[in-house]
Design a protein around this motif. Sequence first.
Motif, mmCIF file in Angstrom:
data_model
loop_
_atom_site.group_PDB
_atom_site.id
_atom_site.type_symbol
_atom_site.label_atom_id
_atom_site.label_comp_id
_atom_site.label_asym_id
_atom_site.label_seq_id
_atom_site.Cartn_x
_atom_site.Cartn_y
_atom_site.Cartn_z
ATOM 1 N N CYS A 33 -6.860 14.383 -1.551
ATOM 2 C CA CYS A 33 -7.082 13.359 -2.189
ATOM 3 C C CYS A 33 -5.973 12.694 -2.929
ATOM 4 N N ILE A 34 -5.111 13.573 -3.443
ATOM 5 C CA ILE A 34 -3.967 13.407 -4.240
ATOM 6 C C ILE A 34 -2.968 12.803 -3.536
ATOM 7 N N LEU A 35 -2.754 13.500 -2.249
ATOM 8 C CA LEU A 35 -1.595 13.028 -1.344
ATOM 9 C C LEU A 35 -2.071 11.605 -0.802
ATOM 10 N N TRP A 36 -3.205 11.477 -0.287
ATOM 11 C CA TRP A 36 -3.541 10.107 0.431
ATOM 12 C C TRP A 36 -3.546 9.001 -0.921
ATOM 13 N N ASP A 37 -4.064 9.254 -2.096
ATOM 14 C CA ASP A 37 -4.001 8.249 -2.847
ATOM 15 C C ASP A 37 -2.770 7.697 -3.206
ATOM 16 N N GLU A 38 -1.851 8.942 -3.285
ATOM 17 C CA GLU A 38 -0.377 8.444 -3.808
ATOM 18 C C GLU A 38 0.489 7.597 -2.375
ATOM 19 N N LEU A 39 -0.033 8.094 -1.230
ATOM 20 C CA LEU A 39 0.615 7.402 -0.049
ATOM 21 C C LEU A 39 0.168 6.121 0.182
ATOM 22 N N ASN A 40 -1.352 5.958 -0.007
ATOM 23 C CA ASN A 40 -1.874 4.825 0.424
ATOM 24 C C ASN A 40 -1.593 3.457 -0.620
ATOM 25 N N LYS A 41 -1.357 3.936 -1.719
ATOM 26 C CA LYS A 41 -1.219 2.966 -2.954
ATOM 27 C C LYS A 41 0.216 2.361 -2.861
ATOM 28 N N SER A 42 0.989 3.029 -2.540
ATOM 29 C CA SER A 42 2.557 2.749 -2.968
ATOM 30 C C SER A 42 3.465 2.872 -1.798
ATOM 31 N N SER A 43 3.159 3.215 -0.800
ATOM 32 C CA SER A 43 4.095 3.519 0.393
ATOM 33 C C SER A 43 4.471 2.342 1.191
ATOM 34 N N GLY A 44 3.404 1.226 1.219
ATOM 35 C CA GLY A 44 3.715 0.083 1.957
ATOM 36 C C GLY A 44 3.296 0.132 3.397
#
Length: 355
Positions: free
Chosen positions: A261-272
């Motif tokens: 969840c932590i990895l996905w939230d970080e990736l999905n919200k900010s990576s573009g």
Amino acid sequence: MENQQGTSLNFETFTWKIENFSKQNTMNLQSKKFQIQGCKWRIHLYPLKKDVKHFSLYLMVADSLPPYGWGRNTYFKLTLINQVDGNKSVVKETLQKFNGGHRSWGSPFLNLNDFLDSKQGYLVNNTCIIEAHICVSDVALNTNIQNENLNNIAPTNGSRSGKQEIESSDESETHSSTKEVQGSDLTLRDILDFEKLGNEEKTYVPLLEEVCIYHPSLIRSQKKKSDLFKVWAFISLGKVLHFLNTTKVKDMNEDACNQLCILWDELNKSSGFDLTWLEPHVHNALGVKVQLERTLALKTLQNSVVAMEIKMKRLRGELAATEAEFEVARKALIEARKGFTEIDFNATLGYDMFR
């Protein structure tokens, strides 16, 4: 075909004939789905980008399957037919277990310049022919079977035997739309300096390169980003891919779900990145915990039922033995009562004075 232990393997053949090769979109060229032994497959041509020096082919699982919980033991050959001299056909053979983490297998076949040279016999009249010989088996992967059976499959030249499906290039299709393919000649190496990555981060590179082939928008979305942001974005994606590729279903406990969840939230919200293709796999993985809990509860109930069934069988056995003893005792009692007269044990013995 049978190996020395008598294991029977039934190979079927699919032929992909690519006509007008020079006019095809070689950045994203693959056969249509074909079915062998109830399983769906594709043959995929590795994109012929500017820096590619070899002609490479992949066999891919084409079924709509979940990212976990399945496996497919497969023996197969991919053959690039030499249309001038069949003895020079290039064959790559292997046995693989396809699963959610490994849906494709591929290999370089020959130097790209040799392939494009019509005198070499692989591309004749702007046409090439590729064959896939496939056997899906329930038998565990065994190198003896490979040596005994795969080596007996010869490249065909005109005369063919066995079940076979043939597809011409007119029916081939690209993996994504033309819009998606445009500008996809840019590779991950063009925007990232792999030498600056740490040892752990370098393990993500093969996974990232593979997904960038099928989703070139990942690279395009980062073209105008800073070098530092590009590294962060792709490493964040690599962490998620590595997690999904290495974590087993049985290990998806609460801690693992929280980590994902932590990895996905970080990736999905900010990576573009456009991650609509990856999102279902992440959600499926997060749903594994509930499935594991239900599975554990189900196994607990199953064990209880089995234990009670064993107890009932034991009690039935004891009851049957007791009933048999009872019947013997009952018959003995009946026999003992014959000619028996009951007396009053409280009466005095007494004596007779008048005799």
